[in-house]
Write a protein that holds these residues in place. Structure first.
Motif, PDB file in Angstrom:
ATOM      1  N   VAL A  95     -55.381 -73.060 -36.997  1.00 44.28           N
ATOM      2  CA  VAL A  95     -55.768 -74.249 -37.757  1.00 44.28           C
ATOM      3  C   VAL A  95     -56.034 -73.823 -39.204  1.00 44.28           C
ATOM      4  N   CYS A  96     -55.309 -74.406 -40.159  1.00 45.07           N
ATOM      5  CA  CYS A  96     -55.360 -73.919 -41.540  1.00 45.07           C
ATOM      6  C   CYS A  96     -55.579 -75.045 -42.537  1.00 45.07           C
ATOM      7  N   SER A  97     -56.308 -74.714 -43.610  1.00 42.34           N
ATOM      8  CA  SER A  97     -56.406 -75.634 -44.749  1.00 42.34           C
ATOM      9  C   SER A  97     -56.058 -74.859 -46.007  1.00 42.34           C
ATOM     10  N   MET A 108     -50.145 -81.773 -40.803  1.00 40.13           N
ATOM     11  CA  MET A 108     -49.015 -81.568 -39.898  1.00 40.13           C
ATOM     12  C   MET A 108     -49.417 -80.679 -38.729  1.00 40.13           C
ATOM     13  N   ALA A 109     -48.705 -80.874 -37.628  1.00 43.48           N
ATOM     14  CA  ALA A 109     -48.901 -80.022 -36.458  1.00 43.48           C
ATOM     15  C   ALA A 109     -47.533 -79.579 -35.983  1.00 43.48           C
ATOM     16  N   GLN A 110     -47.439 -78.319 -35.547  1.00 39.88           N
ATOM     17  CA  GLN A 110     -46.183 -77.802 -35.020  1.00 39.88           C
ATOM     18  C   GLN A 110     -46.427 -77.166 -33.666  1.00 39.88           C
ATOM     19  N   ILE A 111     -45.543 -77.472 -32.711  1.00 34.99           N
ATOM     20  CA  ILE A 111     -45.630 -76.811 -31.407  1.00 34.99           C
ATOM     21  C   ILE A 111     -44.318 -76.101 -31.115  1.00 34.99           C
ATOM     22  N   TRP A 112     -44.434 -74.881 -30.616  1.00 34.92           N
ATOM     23  CA  TRP A 112     -43.295 -74.059 -30.205  1.00 34.92           C
ATOM     24  C   TRP A 112     -43.109 -74.274 -28.710  1.00 34.92           C
ATOM     25  N   ILE A 113     -41.891 -74.641 -28.328  1.00 39.77           N
ATOM     26  CA  ILE A 113     -41.598 -74.991 -26.943  1.00 39.77           C
ATOM     27  C   ILE A 113     -40.615 -73.984 -26.364  1.00 39.77           C
ATOM     28  N   SER A 114     -40.910 -73.524 -25.157  1.00 37.57           N
ATOM     29  CA  SER A 114     -39.966 -72.716 -24.404  1.00 37.57           C
ATOM     30  C   SER A 114     -39.784 -73.412 -23.059  1.00 37.57           C
ATOM     31  N   LYS A 120     -47.103 -71.840 -28.501  1.00 41.00           N
ATOM     32  CA  LYS A 120     -48.005 -71.645 -29.636  1.00 41.00           C
ATOM     33  C   LYS A 120     -48.034 -72.901 -30.479  1.00 41.00           C
ATOM     34  N   GLY A 121     -49.106 -73.029 -31.256  1.00 35.92           N
ATOM     35  CA  GLY A 121     -49.248 -74.208 -32.099  1.00 35.92           C
ATOM     36  C   GLY A 121     -49.866 -73.847 -33.433  1.00 35.92           C
ATOM     37  N   VAL A 122     -49.535 -74.664 -34.432  1.00 40.21           N
ATOM     38  CA  VAL A 122     -50.108 -74.500 -35.765  1.00 40.21           C
ATOM     39  C   VAL A 122     -50.460 -75.887 -36.268  1.00 40.21           C
ATOM     40  N   MET A 123     -51.588 -76.036 -36.923  1.00 41.81           N
ATOM     41  CA  MET A 123     -51.830 -77.293 -37.633  1.00 41.81           C
ATOM     42  C   MET A 123     -52.418 -77.015 -39.008  1.00 41.81           C
ATOM     43  N   LYS A 124     -52.000 -77.833 -39.966  1.00 41.88           N
ATOM     44  CA  LYS A 124     -52.403 -77.618 -41.353  1.00 41.88           C
ATOM     45  C   LYS A 124     -52.881 -78.931 -41.959  1.00 41.88           C
ATOM     46  N   VAL A 125     -53.923 -78.821 -42.788  1.00 41.40           N
ATOM     47  CA  VAL A 125     -54.361 -79.969 -43.583  1.00 41.40           C
ATOM     48  C   VAL A 125     -54.195 -79.603 -45.052  1.00 41.40           C
ATOM     49  N   ASN A 126     -53.688 -80.555 -45.821  1.00 46.26           N
ATOM     50  CA  ASN A 126     -53.311 -80.271 -47.206  1.00 46.26           C
ATOM     51  C   ASN A 126     -54.423 -80.701 -48.168  1.00 46.26           C
TER      52      ASN A 126
END
Ligand SMILES: [Zn+2]
Ligand SMILES: [Zn+2]
Length: 267
Positions: A95-97, A108-114, A120-126
């Motif tokens: 989780v990042c700002s 935004m949020a991103q999910i890696w799918i297999s 894994k997941g990432v989310m960012k606030v701008n």
């Protein structure tokens, strides 16, 4: 008399049909049933904190909100990432700002799918937008933090119309997050949805426990490293976009995909 009765019946049928359709539009807000693999419930998902101090209380709120689910808990751990790059870590969510600039996206949020599993997941606030008067409010910070974490659990939006009445969940996009109803937290429908997504158990886990990580494909990991996921051109195919929220799919082949959920800033 007969005609009036007929009209009444027609009206009733119309009301029933339109009611069932309006419910169907948000009855299922799982995202394609993608989920973290795990061998027992409730499982604990780590949220890596790469946030500035302003954001920390919002992550605490979101983490405790989603942990009310009976199938999962989230726990906040120290981040390992430079928030500007915010690279993913297998088996958990980073989780990042950061002031990511005037690039159009608020969060935004991103999910890696297999296959069918989230790895894994990432989310960012701008902060470029969250430092402006419009978005520097607790209600905007709550809805975006809550919704992006919700995406990393496998949830989609319940509703994307930004002018209709609030549903009372952060998974409902709105121009007015404080409501009423407040769209700053999950609602029972989200918890029910998680219950159904995670009703089955898997024979393995894609969730990090301790420092152990899911053995994610090396070639893909190398490929992913080289990609700047901040840039829209790297998000792949646009699946939908109403100017306020959007969803993109990057397909790497071999059942490996990255989905990017975006909330656009709107001035
Ligand atoms: Zn599964
Ligand atoms: Zn979203």
């Amino acid at each position: 008399m007969k005609a009036a009765f007929f009209v009444l019946i027609l009206t009733l049928v119309f009301v029933i049909v339109s009611l069932s359709f309006s419910q169907a539009s948000f009855a299922n807000n799982s995202w394609n049933n993608y989920h973290w693999a795990r061998t027992s419930n409730p499982f604990t998902l780590k949220l890596g904190d790469n946030l500035s101090g302003t954001w920390d209380p919002y992550l605490v709120t979101t983490s405790s909100d989603w942990s009310q689910s009976t199938v999962l808990d989230t726990t906040i751990v120290s981040g390992t990432q430079n928030p500007r790059r915010c690279r993913p870590t297998s088996g958990r969510v980073e989780v990042c700002s950061y002031r990511y600039g005037n690039n159009g996206w608020l969060g935004m949020a991103q999910i890696w799918i297999s296959g069918s599993h989230i790895t894994k997941g990432v989310m960012k606030v701008n902060d470029t937008y969250f430092n402006t008067a419009k978005y520097n409010t607790s209600s905007w910070r709550n809805i975006v933090m809550c919704q992006e974490v919700g995406h990393t659990l496998g949830l989609d939006h319940q509703d994307e119309n930004f002018t209709n009445p609030n549903l009372g969940t952060c998974m409902d996009y709105t121009d007015n997050p404080s409501g009423p109803l407040s769209n700053e937290h999950p609602n029972q429908h989200d918890y029910d949805m998680l219950g159904s997504i995670y009703a089955h158990l898997d024979g393995f886990t894609s969730v990090q426990s301790g420092t152990q990580q899911f053995p994610f494909g090396r070639s893909l990991a190398a490929l992913v490293k080289e990609i700047d996921f901040e840039s829209r051109s790297e998000w792949g195919k646009e699946l939908r976009n109403n100017g306020r929220v959007a969803l993109f799919e990057r397909d790497f082949g071999g059942n490996n995909k990255v989905f990017t959920f975006v909330i656009w800033a709107h001035e």
